[in-house]
Design an enzyme around this catalytic site. Structure first.
Site, PDB file in Angstrom:
ATOM      1  CB  CYS A   2      -1.086  -0.412   1.261  1.00 26.95           C
ATOM      2  SG  CYS A   2      -1.913   1.392   1.257  1.00 26.95           S
ATOM      3  CB  VAL A  47       3.024   5.661  -4.604  1.00 22.18           C
ATOM      4  CG1 VAL A  47       2.200   6.759  -5.766  1.00 22.18           C
ATOM      5  CG2 VAL A  47       4.326   6.833  -4.151  1.00 22.18           C
ATOM      6  CD  GLU A 105      -0.363  -3.123 -20.271  1.00 18.77           C
ATOM      7  OE1 GLU A 105       0.901  -2.745 -20.445  1.00 18.77           O
ATOM      8  OE2 GLU A 105      -1.128  -3.532 -20.477  1.00 18.77           O
ATOM      9  CB  VAL A 117       6.821  -3.058 -19.140  1.00 18.81           C
ATOM     10  CG1 VAL A 117       7.434  -2.221 -20.776  1.00 18.81           C
ATOM     11  CG2 VAL A 117       7.150  -4.040 -19.399  1.00 18.81           C
ATOM     12  N   GLY A 142       4.191   1.847 -16.941  1.00 20.59           N
ATOM     13  CA  GLY A 142       3.609   2.756 -16.472  1.00 20.59           C
ATOM     14  C   GLY A 142       1.859   2.138 -17.131  1.00 20.59           C
ATOM     15  CD  GLU A 166      13.008   5.841  -5.989  1.00 15.97           C
ATOM     16  OE1 GLU A 166      12.482   5.878  -4.559  1.00 15.97           O
ATOM     17  OE2 GLU A 166      11.888   5.217  -6.594  1.00 15.97           O
ATOM     18  CG  ASP A 226      13.147   1.039 -14.153  1.00 17.44           C
ATOM     19  OD1 ASP A 226      12.956   0.410 -13.345  1.00 17.44           O
ATOM     20  OD2 ASP A 226      12.732   1.500 -14.868  1.00 17.44           O
ATOM     21  CE  LYS A 237      10.231  -0.077 -16.300  1.00 17.11           C
ATOM     22  NZ  LYS A 237      10.589   1.645 -15.713  1.00 17.11           N
ATOM     23  N   GLY A 288       4.008   7.148 -11.582  1.00 18.45           N
ATOM     24  CA  GLY A 288       3.324   7.656 -10.565  1.00 18.45           C
ATOM     25  C   GLY A 288       2.635   6.716 -10.707  1.00 18.45           C
TER      26      GLY A 288
END
Lengths: 435, 435
Positions: B16, B18, B132, B135, B137, B193, B204, B208, B309
């Site tokens: 839990c 963002v 989904e 990769v 967002g 970050e 990262d 992906k 986001g």
């Protein structure tokens, strides 16, 4: 695979034009891959055509051609409809669905006109009706809107969904051609039909807008509620006036929620518009398509690619074929038509947007004040005014960009401006979108 | 709906932060719409967290929080895993799948490392495993590649799949910042970050790329086979040198088929590269993501949108939740992992691309001839040479763009150039992509 999964699926192709030929090629050339991806053998049992005597590409097996389309549909588990037009496509698809076959179609006119009937028939038989190729060719926007964004709330769809008009406007923008020359060039290259009416007048885009709007807003929409304006009157002067304020002119299909008289509604429209050069849609060149989707959680998404052409369209058709075949193997079913939001069509006059007006005016003191007063009288507020290009001996030209206003307020404003002595001519009125 | 369709589906959210908070918000705020779209009631039965004492957004129902994640998974039909990291996420997902629950996850690291184990577990239980959000967002590229292009053959995938590095490079390009300043700005804005290593070093993006490559080429790929180069050494001089030839520098994840020693293979790599300003990827600004896909029939497609986001990622998660719920209602199942093509990883040295080299050289006659000979000796051919920017008193600078050459040929060329007396320094070597 289910224990009861079919060892083969009987596939019928209806129509063997440019797209049909490429679909047949894909089914035959990629048979091994398609088997791996679906878990079953796709067995092409027939290709329905108007005349078996018409010469065909060598890839089309002559022995599979038939003029008995009704009989062919009866023998199929999966029908691929690529004939176009309303009848007999509609009747054949309904026959197929009623008999429990899955259907893949690229027929935008049929879906825009008779979508709900077809969706209900598919639901009643618990089979798939897929139509990715009906909107923007290979661009997977139907699946994107129907499935990927199913957990979100779409607020607006802005699309370049007609490659012919995008090519023409791009040539006018990039190479300074006038409309007629750009159209002739598009026809030479096969991007425009001999009779370009459906493309340049916006009817093709309106059919696609209707389909997309229904999906995006979970509401039934009708082409009758889509005001359409073509690009035939766009001039090189419009293009250069747009460039002066950092815009390009694009032919857009727009669907968005709005409110009118306190009732939430859905406004769908098709027209050329100024788009800021920095907007992702502005960089869509040549005959490409792109659909820009705004959603509450996702923010902005864009789907871009080839909107037409036999091979590109066949990619979308075959993607749907794989999905339909998988569902037959796994026992699933694609999402049904979702019309639960049931937004009514908003009257065109209620749509709000920004406008760019170009006027030829007398070069006399007080002209701007008089025009500004006429505009303000209708509650329309002016964002910018700039001097346009005109021979000084003839008078002055003005380019006015308004803040967001309703179509009805704009229409009243224009009617008023037309009566002013200082206004010689309203040269053009174009909407400004994408902000 | 099936006769046996469940009246409610018990949904568990694991994590839990963002994204988890936004998913909970979407499940609760859009409950009515989600019911319409899935045909069932999504009943949020618990939210698994490390500590129930941590303060949460007001949208999170405190009574649903639990630290007993194993117990929560046992009570769910649909598990949404948003914890990140390998364990306990991996064990919990395997528990859920083994118990017949469907799983939606955004966990790219886990999928890149243990994907096949998870896919097999989902298949064994005939349930869905959707990802989904793992990769790019909200960008629906996983569904696009997995389903829309299932009837086509993908030949190359070029993606901007890390918003942090795209933001940094865009700031360096648009506003002339250096890497450190742009990174600090990204951190201030929450795009990077506090420890930016995973982003700026490319790890990262590599995770992906591994997931996308597996899907696009129906082959199992491992992050161990993905050579990765970060953007920390990109300088403002690199950016302006790129601009001189009409390019921008973008951090790309690339997957493509190739041939090495007569064997068809799959090459996946992550590195900054020069992209022509006219390429659709060049106009991807700020923290946005975009994936450009080339396929045999479809031609080129691009998927564009917010790559990160909480809200944007939740859109992708909830789209998967709707699809998984529909499959439970309709009895279907998403496509299984498809590794039938089984392309082996190609050695990095075998990858062919174009290069831009910048060299500081002595300003003496014959320098170009000597360098050209050294380059040609390794079978690398030069496309363009131009004078670079350097203080004339110090010597000359050269910018060389090669035709397509293998990494091994380039490495040998560079080693040779380094030994030449006329070459003072090799300033930079960057790949050129997107032609």
């Amino acid at each position: 695979m289910n224990d009861g999964a079919p060892a083969t699926l009987r596939v019928a192709v209806l129509g063997c034009g440019v797209v049909g030929t490429e679909v047949v090629r894909g089914l035959l050339d990629n048979a091994v891959e398609l088997r791996s991806r679906t878990g079953t053998q796709l067995d092409l049992v027939g290709i329905g055509v108007r005349s078996t005597a018409t010469p065909r590409d060598a890839v089309v097996p002559v022995d599979l051609l038939t003029e008995d389309l009704t009989g062919l549909v009866e023998r199929a588990d999966l029908v691929i409809e690529l004939m176009g037009g309303i009848e007999p496509a509609r009747a054949l698809i309904l026959d197929a669905l009623a008999a429990g076959a899955s259907v893949v179609t690229a027929n935008k006119a049929l879906l825009a006109q008779h979508g709900p009937t077809l969706y209900e028939a598919a639901d009643a038989s618990r089979v798939d009706l897929f139509y990715e190729a009906a909107v923007a060719g290979a661009v997977p926007v139907v699946r994107g809107v129907r499935e990927s964004l199913a957990g979100d709330k779409i607020t607006r769809v802005l699309g370049i969904v007609n490659g012919t008009t995008n090519y023409i406007l791009d040539e006018m923008t990039s190479n300074g051609l006038d409309f007629g020359t750009a159209l002739a060039q598009a026809q030479d290259l096969g991007y425009a039909e001999a009779d370009p009416t459906a493309d340049v007048e916006g009817f093709d885009a309106a059919a696609k807008a209707t389909i997309l709007a229904s999906l995006a807003f979970h509401s039934r929409t009708s082409m009758d509620d889509v005001p359409v304006q073509g690009i035939t009157s766009i001039t090189p002067e419009d293009i250069s006036a747009a460039a002066q304020t950092g815009h390009v002119i694009k032919m857009l299909a727009i669907a968005e929620q709005g409110e009118h008289d306190g009732i939430r509604g859905l406004a769908v429209r098709v027209h050329p518009a100024l788009v800021p050069e920095t907007h992702p849609l502005a960089s869509v060149r040549g005959p490409y398509n792109a659909v820009f989707v705004e959603a509450e959680a996702a923010g902005t998404l864009m789907f871009y690619g080839a909107g037409a052409g036999g091979a590109a369209t066949s990619s979308a058709v075959l993607g749907d074929v794989v999905a339909a075949a998988r569902d037959r193997v796994n026992g699933g079913k694609a999402p049904s038509e979702s019309a639960h939001a049931a937004l009514p069509a908003m009257p065109a006059q209620a749509v709000h947007t920004r406008y760019q007006m170009r006027l030829d005016v007398l070069d006399v003191p007080g002209v701007l004040a008089e025009i500004a007063a006429a505009v303000a009288a209708h509650g329309v507020s002016i964002e910018t005014v700039r001097q346009g290009v005109r021979d000084p001996e003839e008078g002055a030209a003005l380019m006015i960009v308004t803040h967001s206003a309703s179509e009805s307020a704009l229409a009243a404003t224009v009617a008023d401006l037309d009566t002013l002595d200082v206004v010689e001519r309203i040269t053009s009125i174009l909407r400004v979108e994408g902000n």
